[in-house]
Design an enzyme around this catalytic site. Structure first.
Site, PDB file in Angstrom:
ATOM      1  CE1 TYR A 205      -2.450   6.159  -8.814  1.00  0.00           C
ATOM      2  CE2 TYR A 205      -2.618   8.432  -8.052  1.00  0.00           C
ATOM      3  CZ  TYR A 205      -2.532   7.520  -9.084  1.00  0.00           C
ATOM      4  OH  TYR A 205      -2.533   7.953 -10.373  1.00  0.00           O
ATOM      5  CB  SER A 212      -6.787  -1.704   3.192  1.00  0.00           C
ATOM      6  OG  SER A 212      -5.849  -2.527   2.515  1.00  0.00           O
ATOM      7  CG  HIS A 214      -3.079  -4.961   1.074  1.00  0.00           C
ATOM      8  ND1 HIS A 214      -2.185  -5.897   0.602  1.00  0.00           N
ATOM      9  CD2 HIS A 214      -3.493  -4.267  -0.011  1.00  0.00           C
ATOM     10  CE1 HIS A 214      -2.047  -5.757  -0.706  1.00  0.00           C
ATOM     11  NE2 HIS A 214      -2.839  -4.777  -1.109  1.00  0.00           N
ATOM     12  CG  ASP A 221      -0.632  -5.100  -3.828  1.00  0.00           C
ATOM     13  OD1 ASP A 221      -1.774  -5.467  -4.151  1.00  0.00           O
ATOM     14  OD2 ASP A 221      -0.402  -4.120  -3.095  1.00  0.00           O
ATOM     15  CD  GLU A 270      -5.174  -1.342  -6.507  1.00  0.00           C
ATOM     16  OE1 GLU A 270      -4.895  -2.408  -5.917  1.00  0.00           O
ATOM     17  OE2 GLU A 270      -5.320  -0.264  -5.926  1.00  0.00           O
ATOM     18  CG  HIS A 273      -5.309  -5.976  -4.883  1.00  0.00           C
ATOM     19  ND1 HIS A 273      -4.967  -5.289  -3.731  1.00  0.00           N
ATOM     20  CD2 HIS A 273      -6.363  -6.753  -4.539  1.00  0.00           C
ATOM     21  CE1 HIS A 273      -5.780  -5.635  -2.746  1.00  0.00           C
ATOM     22  NE2 HIS A 273      -6.642  -6.524  -3.214  1.00  0.00           N
TER      23      HIS A 273
HETATM   24 ZN   LIG Z   1      -3.170  -4.365  -3.133  1.00  0.00          ZN
END
Ligand SMILES: [Zn+2]
Length: 298
Positions: A205, A212, A214, A221, A270, A273
Site C-alpha cells: 500500500y 513515488s 507523488h 489521487d 489504483e 491515481h
Molecule cells: Zn497516488
C-alpha cells in the site's frame, strides 16, 4: 562465342565477388529492452529474441548466442545477445534483467536495485520501484490545485485544472485527495506503515521513498467522495472513474496503475491515481493501451 564466355565468367565473378564482400551485419532485435524476473526463477533467454536475420544468410534465429545471468541473487543484470553471419559480421543487443523478489505480484522495493533517473524534471520521466528520484531533488514550480492546498507542478496543475473543470461541467463529483509529497513525508509514510502494519502491508500500500511519483509533483489521487474510504476500488465504478478512463488522456493524464498491468507496473490497481505525462504521450499510451514501463522498456 568468346564474348559470351567472358560475359558469363565476369557475371560469375560478380556473384562470388559480392558474396565475399558481405559487409552488412545481421539484424538482431529483441522484444524488450528490460524485463523483471523473480529470484531463483529460470530465465528463458530465447523468449526475448524477436528477429535474427541476414541479407545473405537468411534466418539466423537458431544461431543467436547469449551470456548467462545469475538469478540466485537480486540485482540488475545484463544479458548480451549476439549473432554472426558467415562472413563474420556481428550484431549485438543487450537486455537488462532485474532479478527481483516478489511479494505476491508486487516487487519488493527494499531488496530491488533501482536506477537513479537522470531527468526528474521531464514530465515523461519513469519513476517506479526500479527507477529512483535523485536524493535531494525537488520540483521548483509547485502550485496549489484548484480545490484544496495540495500541490502539483505548474504544467501538470494547468492540465489538472482543465480536467477538473471538465468533470464539474458534466456534473461529476471530483475531489483532490493527494498531490505532491515531500521526500521526507514519503519516508515517514513508509516507515510508519512498516512499523504499524509490517513490511508486507507497506509493500502493498505504500510507495518506497524516492520511488513515488507523488514526489515528482506530476500525479494526483482523486476521489468522487470525501466520506469514508475515499481511495478504494469503488472509484473505478464511479462517474469519476469512468471519466478518467475515457477522457483523462485528452488532458495529458494516464491511469498509472491499471488492473491488468500489476506485474508490469509493480503496483496494485489504483483507479484513483492519475499521472501527468503531456497530451502527446498520454494519447499514444491510451491508444496503444500501454503503461509507462511498456513505453520505455517494451
Ligand atoms: Zn497516488
Amino acid at each position: 562465342m568468346k564474348k559470351i564466355v567472358i560475359g558469363i565468367l565476369s557475371f560469375m565473378f560478380m556473384l562470388t565477388g559480392c558474396q565475399s564482400q558481405d559487409k552488412e551485419a545481421p539484424v538482431l532485435t529483441l522484444t524488450k529492452s528490460r524485463v523483471q524476473i523473480a529470484l531463483n526463477d529460470t530465465f528463458d533467454y530465447s523468449l526475448y529474441i524477436e528477429k535474427a536475420s541476414d541479407l545473405q544468410d537468411g534466418d539466423l534465429m537458431d544461431q543467436v548466442s547469449y551470456s548467462d545471468i545469475d538469478t540466485s541473487t537480486v540485482g540488475k543484470k545484463t544479458v548480451h545477445y549476439s549473432v554472426e553471419d558467415q562472413a563474420g559480421n556481428k550484431a549485438q543487443k543487450d537486455l537488462i534483467v532485474d532479478v527481483v523478489e516478489y511479494v505476491g505480484d508486487l516487487i519488493n522495493p527494499i531488496t530491488a536495485q533501482a536506477d537513479i533517473v537522470e531527468n526528474p524534471d521531464d514530465v515523461t520521466v519513469l519513476v517506479n520501484k526500479l527507477h529512483e528520484i535523485p536524493e535531494g531533488w525537488k520540483p521548483d514550480d509547485l502550485e496549489k490545485v484548484i480545490d484544496c492546498s495540495q500541490k502539483l507542478r505548474h504544467e501538470a496543475n494547468q492540465a489538472y485544472t482543465q480536467f477538473y473543470q471538465a468533470a464539474k461541467e458534466k456534473g461529476i463529483e471530483i475531489y483532490t485527495i493527494s498531490g505532491y509529497r515531500e521526500p521526507e513525508t514519503q519516508q515517514l509514510y513508509w516507515d510508519n506503515s512498516v512499523k504499524v502494519f509490517g513490511q508486507e502491508h507497506a509493500i502493498q500500500y505504500n510507495a518506497y521513498p524516492r520511488r513515488s511519483e507523488h514526489e515528482l509533483g506530476l500525479c494526483v489521487d482523486i476521489s468522487y467522495t470525501m466520506d469514508g474510504d475515499r481511495l478504494s476500488e469503488k472509484v473505478a465504478d464511479s462517474p469519476l472513474g469512468k471519466f478518467i478512463e475515457s477522457d483523462a488522456y485528452k488532458y495529458g493524464f494516464i491511469l498509472r496503475y491499471p488492473q491488468d498491468k500489476v506485474r508490469i507496473t509493480g503496483y496494485g490497481y489504483e483507479p484513483w491515481h492519475i499521472r501527468y505525462v503531456g497530451v502527446d504521450l498520454a494519447t499514444q499510451l491510451h491508444q496503444e493501451n500501454k503503461t509507462l514501463e511498456e513505453y520505455y522498456e517494451g
